[in-house]
Design an enzyme around this catalytic site. Structure first.
Site, mmCIF file in Angstrom:
data_model
loop_
_atom_site.group_PDB
_atom_site.id
_atom_site.type_symbol
_atom_site.label_atom_id
_atom_site.label_comp_id
_atom_site.label_asym_id
_atom_site.label_seq_id
_atom_site.Cartn_x
_atom_site.Cartn_y
_atom_site.Cartn_z
ATOM 1 N N ASN A 89 0.829 -1.204 0.000
ATOM 2 C CA ASN A 89 0.000 0.000 0.000
ATOM 3 C C ASN A 89 0.865 1.257 0.000
ATOM 4 O O ASN A 89 1.981 1.263 0.524
ATOM 5 C CB ASN A 89 -0.924 0.008 1.228
ATOM 6 N N HIS A 106 5.919 -0.589 -2.759
ATOM 7 C CA HIS A 106 5.383 0.099 -3.939
ATOM 8 C C HIS A 106 5.416 1.608 -3.777
ATOM 9 O O HIS A 106 4.733 2.321 -4.508
ATOM 10 C CB HIS A 106 3.943 -0.368 -4.214
ATOM 11 N N GLY A 172 -4.969 -9.050 3.399
ATOM 12 C CA GLY A 172 -5.665 -8.108 2.513
ATOM 13 C C GLY A 172 -5.053 -7.943 1.149
ATOM 14 O O GLY A 172 -5.059 -6.833 0.601
ATOM 15 N N THR A 173 -4.551 -9.036 0.569
ATOM 16 C CA THR A 173 -4.008 -8.942 -0.785
ATOM 17 C C THR A 173 -4.512 -10.105 -1.625
ATOM 18 O O THR A 173 -4.682 -11.213 -1.132
ATOM 19 C CB THR A 173 -2.470 -8.886 -0.790
ATOM 20 N N SER A 174 -4.747 -9.816 -2.910
ATOM 21 C CA SER A 174 -5.326 -10.841 -3.798
ATOM 22 C C SER A 174 -4.269 -11.815 -4.304
ATOM 23 O O SER A 174 -4.574 -12.785 -4.982
ATOM 24 C CB SER A 174 -6.005 -10.157 -4.992
ATOM 25 N N GLU A 200 -11.502 -13.149 1.671
ATOM 26 C CA GLU A 200 -11.846 -14.420 1.007
ATOM 27 C C GLU A 200 -10.575 -15.056 0.487
ATOM 28 O O GLU A 200 -9.523 -14.402 0.445
ATOM 29 C CB GLU A 200 -12.799 -14.133 -0.166
HETATM 30 N N1 APR Z 1 -10.713 -7.183 4.900
HETATM 31 C C1 APR Z 1 -9.785 -8.060 4.439
HETATM 32 N N2 APR Z 1 -9.516 -8.252 3.124
HETATM 33 C C2 APR Z 1 -10.213 -7.505 2.244
HETATM 34 C C3 APR Z 1 -11.195 -6.573 2.643
HETATM 35 C C4 APR Z 1 -11.432 -6.428 4.031
HETATM 36 N N3 APR Z 1 -12.348 -5.570 4.511
HETATM 37 N N4 APR Z 1 -11.725 -6.006 1.518
HETATM 38 C C5 APR Z 1 -11.081 -6.566 0.470
HETATM 39 N N5 APR Z 1 -10.189 -7.473 0.903
HETATM 40 C C6 APR Z 1 -9.288 -8.313 0.100
HETATM 41 C C7 APR Z 1 -9.887 -8.791 -1.206
HETATM 42 O O1 APR Z 1 -10.564 -10.029 -1.000
HETATM 43 C C8 APR Z 1 -8.636 -8.972 -2.077
HETATM 44 O O2 APR Z 1 -8.108 -10.276 -1.925
HETATM 45 O O3 APR Z 1 -8.180 -7.514 -0.256
HETATM 46 C C9 APR Z 1 -7.643 -7.961 -1.493
HETATM 47 C C10 APR Z 1 -7.420 -6.755 -2.381
HETATM 48 O O4 APR Z 1 -6.801 -7.190 -3.560
HETATM 49 P P1 APR Z 1 -6.333 -6.111 -4.652
HETATM 50 O O5 APR Z 1 -7.428 -5.143 -4.878
HETATM 51 O O6 APR Z 1 -5.787 -6.886 -5.806
HETATM 52 O O7 APR Z 1 -5.161 -5.300 -3.927
HETATM 53 P P2 APR Z 1 -3.665 -5.764 -3.692
HETATM 54 O O8 APR Z 1 -3.574 -7.237 -3.542
HETATM 55 O O9 APR Z 1 -3.121 -4.937 -2.596
HETATM 56 O O10 APR Z 1 -2.949 -5.332 -5.077
HETATM 57 C C11 APR Z 1 -1.542 -5.514 -5.122
HETATM 58 O O11 APR Z 1 -1.555 -4.455 -7.286
HETATM 59 O O12 APR Z 1 -2.230 -2.830 -8.745
HETATM 60 C C12 APR Z 1 -1.218 -3.206 -7.892
HETATM 61 O O13 APR Z 1 0.236 -1.664 -6.889
HETATM 62 C C13 APR Z 1 -1.043 -2.198 -6.784
HETATM 63 O O14 APR Z 1 -0.199 -2.643 -4.569
HETATM 64 C C14 APR Z 1 -1.184 -3.019 -5.520
HETATM 65 C C15 APR Z 1 -0.963 -4.447 -6.009
#
Ligand code: APR
Length: 230
Positions: A89, A106, A172-174, A200
């Site tokens: 983040n 990042h 909290g990351t996909s 999830e």
């Molecule tokens: N609590 C826990 N997890 C959550 C919540 C919540 N309230 N809301 C959403 N999530 C989860 C979703 O299920 C998903 O798995 O957070 C994740 C968000 O995934 P992304 O939107 O893909 O974000 P992220 O994984 O941080 O992306 C990684 O991608 O585009 C680049 O630089 C950008 O740092 C980012 C990187």
């Protein structure tokens, strides 16, 4: 579990009101990645990129850390071992919750970078491409964030931390962006306990030995309580 390495993503800031990227209606549904998160996009239209990050900077400034950020700060303060917090983040909610050892792989919305001389300085709330660099005066200002195709920051600290980890926790990351998406498998192969805390199952949930699903403000404090009380 002496050395804990934590990786956070946009999901930990979702309940603070900051949008995630790939959830329904997320940032990548509203903006074309190639236009606002690549060097090529910045070269084509720097004003569009600055508008995107200026809006996110204003939103992050108005947001507040949530119980998940606060739980990780408590873990760092109370755990009888090393806690390394790696975040994908660019907001500063971990710092504002009290975490001190935060590695922004990042980059950060709070940073400005001169793409002419490489000088870094604290970002103004609203940044423009023509803003002169304080060091070389070139009109070459960009957000100090890492775009697709660029090398993540702090890898010299992150790599050894992953190698030495006793526990790796992803929050909290996909699990779709590398190198971070490979960390769980890497640490697991080296014998670390791997934990996923997410709303999830992520794309790489099979890489984790332990998983807890639900909103971060619920699953993260509960997990921190368990770790501190064992
Ligand atoms: N609590 C826990 N997890 C959550 C919540 C919540 N309230 N809301 C959403 N999530 C989860 C979703 O299920 C998903 O798995 O957070 C994740 C968000 O995934 P992304 O939107 O893909 O974000 P992220 O994984 O941080 O992306 C990684 O991608 O585009 C680049 O630089 C950008 O740092 C980012 C990187």
């Amino acid at each position: 579990m002496n050395k804990i390495v934590i990786l956070t993503g946009a999901g930990i800031s979702a309940e603070s009101g900051l949008g995630t990227f790939r959830d329904e209606g997320g940032l990548w549904a509203q903006h074309a990645v190639e236009d606002v998160a690549t060097p090529e996009g910045f070269a084509r239209n720097p004003a569009l990129v600055h508008d995107f990050y200026n809006a996110r900077r204003a939103q992050a400034t108005g947001a507040r850390p949530n119980a998940a950020h606060q739980a990780l700060a408590r873990l760092e303060a109370e755990h009888r071992g090393e806690v390394t917090l790696i975040t994908q983040n660019v907001d500063d909610l971990h710092e504002r919750a009290g975490s001190r050892n935060v590695l922004h792989m990042h980059g950060e919305l709070a940073g400005a970078l001169c793409h002419s001389c490489g000088h870094r300085w604290p970002a103004p709330v609203v940044m423009h491409a023509q803003d002169p660099c304080p060091a070389c005066r070139a009109p070459a200002t960009r957000p100090d964030v890492v775009w697709f195709g660029e090398i993540p920051y702090h890898m010299d600290v992150i790599d050894p931390a992953l190698t030495e980890a006793d526990m790796f926790v992803s929050i909290g990351t996909s699990g779709q962006v590398y190198p971070a998406a490979a960390y769980a498998q890497h640490c697991g192969r080296l014998g670390a306990v791997t934990v996923e805390l997410n709303l999830e199952p992520s794309s790489n949930s099979r890489d984790f030995a332990e998983t807890h699903y639900g909103p971060a403000t619920q699953v993260v404090p509960a997990w921190v309580d368990r770790v501190l009380n064992t």
